[in-house]
Each structure stands twice: as C-alpha cells, then as structure tokens.
Write a protein that holds these residues in place. Structure first.
Motif, PDB file in Angstrom:
ATOM      1  N   LEU A 156       1.086  -0.644  -0.177  1.00  0.00           N
ATOM      2  CA  LEU A 156      -0.107   0.178   0.110  1.00  0.00           C
ATOM      3  C   LEU A 156       1.040   1.416   0.012  1.00  0.00           C
ATOM      4  N   LEU A 157       1.286   2.300  -0.868  1.00  0.00           N
ATOM      5  CA  LEU A 157       1.671   3.559  -0.864  1.00  0.00           C
ATOM      6  C   LEU A 157       0.805   4.383  -0.540  1.00  0.00           C
ATOM      7  N   HIS A 158       1.654   5.342   0.018  1.00  0.00           N
ATOM      8  CA  HIS A 158       0.909   6.265   0.687  1.00  0.00           C
ATOM      9  C   HIS A 158       1.436   8.240   0.217  1.00  0.00           C
ATOM     10  N   ILE A 159       1.073   8.674  -0.167  1.00  0.00           N
ATOM     11  CA  ILE A 159       1.367   9.810  -0.768  1.00  0.00           C
ATOM     12  C   ILE A 159       1.343  10.694   1.327  1.00  0.00           C
ATOM     13  N   PRO A 160       3.023  11.049   1.474  1.00  0.00           N
ATOM     14  CA  PRO A 160       2.455  11.817   2.600  1.00  0.00           C
ATOM     15  C   PRO A 160       2.094  13.654   2.148  1.00  0.00           C
ATOM     16  N   ALA A 161       0.807  13.565   3.155  1.00  0.00           N
ATOM     17  CA  ALA A 161       0.242  15.283   2.716  1.00  0.00           C
ATOM     18  C   ALA A 161       0.047  15.584   4.188  1.00  0.00           C
ATOM     19  N   ASN A 162      -0.793  17.019   4.011  1.00  0.00           N
ATOM     20  CA  ASN A 162      -1.536  17.200   5.477  1.00  0.00           C
ATOM     21  C   ASN A 162      -2.059  16.760   5.808  1.00  0.00           C
ATOM     22  N   PRO A 163      -1.534  16.087   7.335  1.00  0.00           N
ATOM     23  CA  PRO A 163      -2.404  15.473   8.364  1.00  0.00           C
ATOM     24  C   PRO A 163      -3.961  15.972   8.201  1.00  0.00           C
ATOM     25  N   SER A 164      -4.434  17.196   8.150  1.00  0.00           N
ATOM     26  CA  SER A 164      -5.513  16.627   8.499  1.00  0.00           C
ATOM     27  C   SER A 164      -6.209  17.202   6.982  1.00  0.00           C
ATOM     28  N   TYR A 165      -5.503  17.113   5.797  1.00  0.00           N
ATOM     29  CA  TYR A 165      -6.085  17.142   4.670  1.00  0.00           C
ATOM     30  C   TYR A 165      -5.397  16.005   3.810  1.00  0.00           C
ATOM     31  N   PRO A 166      -5.431  15.300   3.826  1.00  0.00           N
ATOM     32  CA  PRO A 166      -4.271  14.479   3.062  1.00  0.00           C
ATOM     33  C   PRO A 166      -5.089  14.022   1.609  1.00  0.00           C
ATOM     34  N   VAL A 167      -5.900  14.144   1.602  1.00  0.00           N
ATOM     35  CA  VAL A 167      -6.694  13.107   0.288  1.00  0.00           C
ATOM     36  C   VAL A 167      -6.432  14.352  -0.998  1.00  0.00           C
ATOM     37  N   LEU A 168      -5.933  13.874  -1.574  1.00  0.00           N
ATOM     38  CA  LEU A 168      -5.259  13.988  -2.808  1.00  0.00           C
ATOM     39  C   LEU A 168      -6.142  14.331  -3.869  1.00  0.00           C
ATOM     40  N   ASN A 169      -6.358  14.966  -5.169  1.00  0.00           N
ATOM     41  CA  ASN A 169      -7.124  14.148  -6.531  1.00  0.00           C
ATOM     42  C   ASN A 169      -6.499  13.176  -7.284  1.00  0.00           C
ATOM     43  N   LEU A 170      -7.544  12.347  -7.506  1.00  0.00           N
ATOM     44  CA  LEU A 170      -7.281  11.215  -7.806  1.00  0.00           C
ATOM     45  C   LEU A 170      -6.290  11.447  -8.942  1.00  0.00           C
ATOM     46  N   SER A 171      -5.695  12.612 -10.504  1.00  0.00           N
ATOM     47  CA  SER A 171      -4.926  12.135 -10.791  1.00  0.00           C
ATOM     48  C   SER A 171      -3.351  12.683 -10.617  1.00  0.00           C
ATOM     49  N   HIS A 172      -4.056  14.093  -9.508  1.00  0.00           N
ATOM     50  CA  HIS A 172      -2.241  14.297  -8.703  1.00  0.00           C
ATOM     51  C   HIS A 172      -1.995  13.564  -8.239  1.00  0.00           C
ATOM     52  N   ALA A 173      -2.251  12.124  -7.845  1.00  0.00           N
ATOM     53  CA  ALA A 173      -1.714  11.234  -7.012  1.00  0.00           C
ATOM     54  C   ALA A 173      -1.261  10.919  -8.064  1.00  0.00           C
TER      55      ALA A 173
END
Ligand SMILES: Nc1ncnc2c1ncn2[C@@H]1O[C@H](CSCC[C@H](N)C(=O)O)[C@@H](O)[C@H]1O
Ligand SMILES: Nc1ncnc2c1ncn2[C@@H]1O[C@H](CSCC[C@H](N)C(=O)O)[C@@H](O)[C@H]1O
Ligand SMILES: Nc1ncnc2c1ncn2[C@@H]1O[C@H](CSCC[C@H](N)C(=O)O)[C@@H](O)[C@H]1O
Lengths: 168, 168
Positions: free
Chosen positions: B126-143
């Motif tokens: 499982l690969l996770h892109i670290p980002a703002n813990p309060s909003y880590p959900v990237l838009n699909l194509s940006h991930a």
C-alpha cells in the motif's frame, strides 16, 4: 513562507485543483495574476481547498505578485536550451536548500503559452520538472502538485530524518 | 513495465489528465476497470496523451487488471492507522527499489471512496503520499502524477547519477 503564483490561468479545473493542492501541502498564500477563469466555477474543483480560493489574492500584474518575497522561482516545461542562459534550470529536488527559511514565490505560467521571457527574467531561478523529452509539458495543476510534493517531502525529511514524517 | 490501473474512475478530467501523465512519464500500459466516465469526453483533457486512452485496456473486474504482473501496488490517502496491518504503507520514494525490473501495476481508487479493503488486500504493498495530516486526500490524477514523477526521477538518477537525466 510559500506563495503559489498563477499567471493568467485559463482553466477552471486547474485553478480549483491547485487550491486543493495548496491545502494538501500547506501552502501559505495563493496569488492569481489577472485570472482568465471564473473563480466561482473553479471552486467546484477545489474540494477541501476552497478556503484558498476564497482568500486568494487577485492582482493585476506580475510585479505585484512577487514584490515582497526573498526568492522567485519561475517554472517551465522548456529548459536548458543550448546557448540560452535564461533557460538554465534547476530540478525540483534541488529546490529545497535554496528556499529554506525564505519567503518564496513559486510561479506558474499560462496553460497556452507558459511564462513570458520577461517574467522568467524577473525570477531568480527557473525550475524544470524532468519528463519524457518528446513530451515534457505537464498540465499546469500537475506541475504544481509535483513541486509542492517535493517541497513537502524535503520538509518532512528535515524535521524527522528517520521516519520522513512532517512534524511541524 | 509500468501499468497504471484506474478502478472505476468517475471524473472525465481525471481520466484525461492521467492519459496525459502516462505520456509525460512514459508509462507502458493504462488499464481501466469498469469506467464510470465517457472515454470520448475524457479524451478532451488528454492533450498529447490521447493515444493512451485510445489504447487503454478496459476490463470488467479488478482481477483482470492485475492478473499478469509481478507486483501490485495499491494506493491510498489513508495509511498507517494504529493496529490496522492492512494499512502499513510505503512512501513514493521507497517504491523504486521494489519495482525495478519487474512488471508492476500501480492501482488507483475511485474519487468517491478509494479502493475497497478487498482490493487493497489483493495487492502486495500500500503506497501513501504523505501530505497535510488534516487533509491528505489528493485529487486522483494528482496522486498519479506524483507517483509517476517519483519513479521517473529514480530511473533517471539510476541511469545517470551525475546529471539525473533519463537516458533510455
Ligand atoms: N515539465 C515542467 N516543468 C515545470 N513546469 C511545468 C512543466 N510542465 C508544465 N509546467 C508548468 O505548467 C505551466 C503551463 S504549461 C505551458 C505550456 C506552454 N505550451 C508553453 O509553451 O510553455 C507552465 O507555464 C509551467 O508553469
Ligand atoms: N495521499 C495519497 N496517497 C496515495 N494515493 C492517494 C492519495 N490521495 C489520493 N490518492 C489516490 O486517489 C484516489 C482517489 S481519492 C479517494 C478519496 C476517498 N474519499 C477515500 O476515502 O479514499 C485514491 O483511491 C488513491 O488512489
Ligand atoms: N481509517 C480507516 N482505516 C482502515 N480502514 C478503513 C478506514 N476507513 C475506512 N476503512 C475501511 O475501508 C473500506 C472501504 S473505504 C475506501 C477505502 C479507502 N478510503 C481508501 O482510500 O483506500 C471500508 O470497508 C472501511 O472499513
């Protein structure tokens, strides 16, 4: 302090997605120079980053967007053309040491024609994301996402070299 | 060999942008499981990556998209929840050594609900892109863009440690 500067963006979805990316990677300020899009349309694509569009600073010219920063980073899909000194570029992973502790403007160009030579000339560095030499032109918001990710990653590694988690 | 797998994508612009990213970062194959979008609408957002949509392999179920690869990488905005072994994740920059020389599927979830636990369970990592813990959900194509960029970068550094240019 990280400011994202969009120069005359043309796509609603790009402007919305960039606001979302500003929230994903904790940017401080979003400036838009002379937007060619309807901001309320763009908000539809901003998801949890809506606040960045509501608070975006809209300015009429390029100079106003870069007036009060320490370092200006222009971006381009074209880099290192032979003999063109203006186009000598840095890579995303070389950026962090240059901007650490500084007030930085990350400057992105128009979807249609990018930044002008004059705009690049006013900047301190030109940043190029390496990609397929036969098609290195990323969509605007994807270029923004990659650069913000790379900065975020480096901040995290700095703060916590073992786990690479952001701890600020 | 790098295959991008989109599971039931819902946004035309995302599917189009991902085709463009496949061209920017020289992906080998694009698979789409049960698309919820009109592919001809998506083509409008694909720019120079149109061929990837024209040649995309459309399959009806998840298993068909991952059948013939060596290693399956699921992605998620949620990672490392305490006590949830399924969610132990790797970071984008840890990916390259795992996939080098292998046939790899990079698997991306639905905009609305991501991947199911079953889909994640069928994957190797499982690969996770670290980002703002309060909003880590990237838009699909940006991930997708960030992960493809990170692989491209590592391939380049491997081939040419001094200049970090891709030379294949
Ligand atoms: N490979 C890359 N590296 C850095 N920035 C890029 C990039 N690809 C796109 N961008 C960013 O996205 C913006 C829109 S793309 C502009 C493309 C235009 N046809 C041109 O000739 O420049 C660019 O101005 C730049 O800010
Ligand atoms: N931080 C991140 N790391 C890795 N992948 C991410 C990501 N943010 C988004 N994605 C990718 O983008 C897809 C759509 S985002 C899915 C969001 C959904 N609300 C959920 O609860 O999962 C995800 O399935 C994943 O493939
Ligand atoms: N924080 C969390 N940790 C672990 N599993 C979770 C979770 N939130 C939801 N789930 C589980 O995930 C399943 C589907 S939710 C969608 C998956 C997830 N959003 C992703 O990005 O991949 C549900 O069965 C639910 O039990």
């Amino acid at each position: 302090m990280i400011r994202v500067v969009l120069v005359e963006p043309e796509g609603e979805y790009n402007v919305g997605f960039i606001a979302r990316l500003c929230k994903n990677f904790l940017v401080d300020e979003l400036y838009i120079v002379n937007p060619k899009v309807n901001i309320s349309e763009a908000i539809k694509f901003s998801a949890g980053g809506k606040e960045f569009l509501e608070n975006a600073k809209i300015v009429n010219n390029f100079n106003d967007a870069i007036a009060d920063v320490d370092i200006k980073i222009a971006t381009s899909s074209i880099a290192d053309n032979k003999g063109d000194i203006l186009r000598k570029s840095i890579k995303p992973w070389e950026l962090f040491p240059l901007i650490q502790g500084k007030r930085v403007a990350l400057i992105f160009g128009r979807e249609s024609v990018g930044l002008t030579r004059e705009e690049i000339f006013k900047s301190d560095f030109l940043l190029h994301i390496p990609a397929n030499p036969s098609y290195p032109v990323l969509n605007l918001s994807h270029a923004v996402g990659i650069i913000l990710y790379e900065i975020w990653k480096n901040r995290g590694i700095l703060n916590n070299p073992q786990t690479s988690t952001i701890s600020e």
